[in-house]
Design a protein around this motif. Sequence first.
Motif, PDB file in Angstrom:
ATOM      1  N   LEU A 137       0.830  -1.205   0.000  1.00 40.54           N
ATOM      2  CA  LEU A 137       0.000   0.000   0.000  1.00 40.54           C
ATOM      3  C   LEU A 137       0.864   1.255   0.000  1.00 40.54           C
ATOM      4  N   TRP A 153       2.284   1.757  -3.448  1.00 42.80           N
ATOM      5  CA  TRP A 153       1.235   2.248  -4.350  1.00 42.80           C
ATOM      6  C   TRP A 153       0.973   3.740  -4.113  1.00 42.80           C
ATOM      7  N   LEU A 154       0.853   4.145  -2.830  1.00 41.69           N
ATOM      8  CA  LEU A 154       0.615   5.547  -2.515  1.00 41.69           C
ATOM      9  C   LEU A 154       1.793   6.420  -2.953  1.00 41.69           C
ATOM     10  N   HIS A 184      -9.146   7.030  -5.197  1.00 42.13           N
ATOM     11  CA  HIS A 184      -9.090   5.959  -4.194  1.00 42.13           C
ATOM     12  C   HIS A 184      -7.820   6.061  -3.354  1.00 42.13           C
ATOM     13  N   ALA A 185      -6.720   6.458  -3.964  1.00 34.78           N
ATOM     14  CA  ALA A 185      -5.473   6.589  -3.211  1.00 34.78           C
ATOM     15  C   ALA A 185      -5.603   7.685  -2.158  1.00 34.78           C
ATOM     16  N   VAL A 238      -7.626   6.299   0.746  1.00 38.89           N
ATOM     17  CA  VAL A 238      -6.791   5.412   1.558  1.00 38.89           C
ATOM     18  C   VAL A 238      -5.832   6.234   2.408  1.00 38.89           C
ATOM     19  N   LEU A 270      -7.641   7.904   5.312  1.00 37.00           N
ATOM     20  CA  LEU A 270      -8.002   6.953   6.354  1.00 37.00           C
ATOM     21  C   LEU A 270      -6.791   6.552   7.177  1.00 37.00           C
ATOM     22  N   ILE A 271      -5.657   6.353   6.511  1.00 37.21           N
ATOM     23  CA  ILE A 271      -4.424   6.011   7.224  1.00 37.21           C
ATOM     24  C   ILE A 271      -4.010   7.158   8.129  1.00 37.21           C
ATOM     25  N   LYS A 294     -13.061  10.003   4.904  1.00 39.65           N
ATOM     26  CA  LYS A 294     -12.993   9.740   3.475  1.00 39.65           C
ATOM     27  C   LYS A 294     -13.350  10.972   2.772  1.00 39.65           C
TER      28      LYS A 294
END
Length: 130
Positions: free
Chosen positions: A86, A89-90, A117-118, A121, A124-125, A130
Amino acid sequence: MTELRDAVAKLRKHVKHATDGPWVTSSVWSPRATSTSAVYSHAHPAGSVESEVVASGKIRSGYGGIREPWNAEYIALMQPAVGAALAEWLHLVADVVEARIAQDGSDEYAVDIEGDHALVVARLINGGAK
């Protein structure tokens, strides 16, 4: 494509059965320090059995232990290698967005092609909504 769909199905199954979040951690929480760490859900009243996601340590007099087996399954599914993937990807998406901003001078269209979407995510992290 099958691998992607299988991973999506597995993740959705675990998300469906795990205690809803957000989850937070707490160090020594039991009266006699029978547990060294715990994870709680803020979606349930503090101190309720439902709020106890996972507790590690020695089980004594009802303290400690896993309250919901699906939570442990979900935590195991989200192993460090998943977090590393993850993060990668980010990082990649951030590089792409940065390049788009540098090229265009605006962040209007500098979103990832997956429809933000990234960003969801990442928020949220980071503890945001959101």
